[in-house]
Design an enzyme around this catalytic site. Structure first.
Site, mmCIF file in Angstrom:
data_model
loop_
_atom_site.group_PDB
_atom_site.id
_atom_site.type_symbol
_atom_site.label_atom_id
_atom_site.label_comp_id
_atom_site.label_asym_id
_atom_site.label_seq_id
_atom_site.Cartn_x
_atom_site.Cartn_y
_atom_site.Cartn_z
ATOM 1 C CG PHE A 88 35.949 37.950 35.615
ATOM 2 C CD1 PHE A 88 34.648 38.073 36.079
ATOM 3 C CD2 PHE A 88 36.666 39.109 35.333
ATOM 4 C CE1 PHE A 88 34.062 39.330 36.259
ATOM 5 C CE2 PHE A 88 36.087 40.362 35.506
ATOM 6 C CZ PHE A 88 34.793 40.474 35.977
ATOM 7 C CG ASP A 95 40.328 37.989 29.276
ATOM 8 O OD1 ASP A 95 41.208 38.833 29.532
ATOM 9 O OD2 ASP A 95 39.199 38.011 29.791
ATOM 10 C CE LYS A 103 41.873 43.047 36.625
ATOM 11 N NZ LYS A 103 40.976 42.180 35.888
#
Ligand SMILES: *Cc1c(COP(=O)(O)O)cnc(C)c1O
Length: 401
Positions: free
Chosen positions: A137, A222, A251
């Site tokens: 993702f 990532d 995040k």
């Protein structure tokens, strides 16, 4: 019964989320309260975002102080919190330079643009294809969607952007086979988060580094979910005997204020020159001030070591559960990014836990994901384990009866 606000929400907001029917109004540390006053222990943390917990006094003070001083001026000028944060990130990672943006998708977009520009600048514009992995993702913008190896997320938005080759995760041979003279980079999450807390097999990430070095490709990690302490190290790559060329963060970077960052080694970062890339809000003094509190807490105030210690304790308790309940297939993850792979539906378990006052998350329909604030304590974990045990017992009893 749905309350009126939820009814209104379902009429006026884009229907992009399946939301639980509670309105959260207040938080403190690892505890949340809904509008009816019900209390929950939070093992979601805004999806691995609020690493210092909710209503952290240091974060609240930094935001309030900075808001009184200066919220935003544009990247036409230097601002102190942004400089200090970039300096901290460079000092604490493999990277030499930082580009600030506002989200994980934007950080990955920046990485994708950087590798394309890097090869174009070197006179090989035909090298633009990026190898990514199944179950990954990377975000919801068109480029990051195209990089994401999950058909259900891409569905409806075709055609995808050109230049992404998706191969099986944890399969070095698949990567070797996918490399062509058009390849420019490999992009992976060191541990797949949304994909269901899928860890790399031993040697996988080191193997990717070797392939990239041999073929002249860049390696992008990532770390939007794994970065900033989540796995018990500041960055997940530190668990392995290697470094990537580029790393993306978002995040947890500013504990809930929107912030992303793309970090790179000098050689690669040099492809971004004035005018190459930009972001209006990227790295405003307000969000950078919050991120500086996060950075300090992780290293100097023991949050990182708490994550490491409590993460190990948590994983052991999940293993205890596995030895008791046969429908638990696997316990995995690192630090406080932990998963339980179930042979049964996970969504009903999430709902049952919520009724008992615990917020947990489910990825890929059958993998329970635990991503609490990194300040969580053993007692709170014990309470969740008691809850899970009871919910699993109920299920066993039902399936027998
Ligand atoms: C959440 C996530 C993203 C996307 O971040 P947004 O801030 O929602 O754009 C990208 N990569 C990974 C690994 C993530 O977990």
């Amino acid at each position: 019964m749905k309350n009126n606000q939820i009814k209104t929400a379902d009429q006026v907001m884009a229907a992009t989320y399946t939301r639980f029917p509670i309105v959260l109004t207040k938080g403190d540390g690892c505890t949340l309260w809904d509008a009816t006053g019900r209390e929950y222990t939070d093992f979601v943390a805004g999806i691995a975002v609020c690493n210092l917990g909710h209503a952290h006094p240091g974060i609240a003070k930094a935001i309030a102080d900075q808001a009184r001083r200066l919220v935003h001026v544009s990247n036409l000028y230097y601002t102190r919190p942004q400089i200090e944060l970039a300096e901290w990130l460079v000092e604490h990672s493999f990277a030499d330079r930082v580009f600030f943006c506002n989200s994980g998708a934007e950080a990955n977009e920046a990485a994708i643009k950087l590798v394309r520009k890097y090869f174009r600048d070197r006179g090989v514009p035909e090298r633009f294809r990026i190898i990514t992995t199944e179950g990954s993702f990377h975000g919801r913008t068109m480029a990051t969607l195209s990089a994401t190896g999950q058909p259900k997320i891409r569905k409806g938005f075709e055609p995808m952007l050109e230049g992404f080759d998706i191969v099986a995760f944890n399969d070095l041979e698949a990567v070797r086979e996918a490399v062509t003279e058009e390849s420019c980079a490999v992009m992976v999450e060191p541990i797949q988060g949304e994909g269901g807390v899928r860890s790399p097999v031993p040697g996988y990430l080191e193997g990717l580094r070797e392939i990239c070095d041999r073929e002249g490709l860049l390696l992008i990690f990532d770390e939007v979910q794994t970065g900033m302490g989540r796995t018990g190290k500041l960055f997940a790559y530190e668990h392995f005997a290697m470094t990537p060329d580029i790393m993306t963060l978002a995040k947890a970077l500013a504990n809930g204020l929107p912030m992303g960052a793309m970090l790179a080694k000098e050689k690669v970062a040099a492809a971004f020159t004035p005018g190459s890339h930009a972001s209006t809000f990227g790295g405003t003094p307000l969000v950078a001030a919050a991120a500086l509190v996060v950075a300090k807490a992780l290293v100097e105030e023991g949050v990182l070591s708490n994550c490491e210690r409590v993460g190990r304790y948590f994983k052991d308790r999940l293993l205890d559960l596995k030895s008791k309940h046969t429908f638990i297939k696997d316990v995995r993850g690192e630090g406080l990014l932990l998963g339980l792979d179930l042979a049964i539906d996970g969504v009903s378990i999430v709902k049952a836990c919520m009724e008992r006052g615990f917020l947990i998350n489910c990825a890929q329909e059958h993998i329970l994901r635990f991503i609490p604030p990194l300040i969580i304590q053993e007692e709170q974990i014990d309470s969740l384990i008691v809850c899970l045990d009871a919910v699993f017992e109920d299920l066993s009893r039902k399936s027998e009866g």
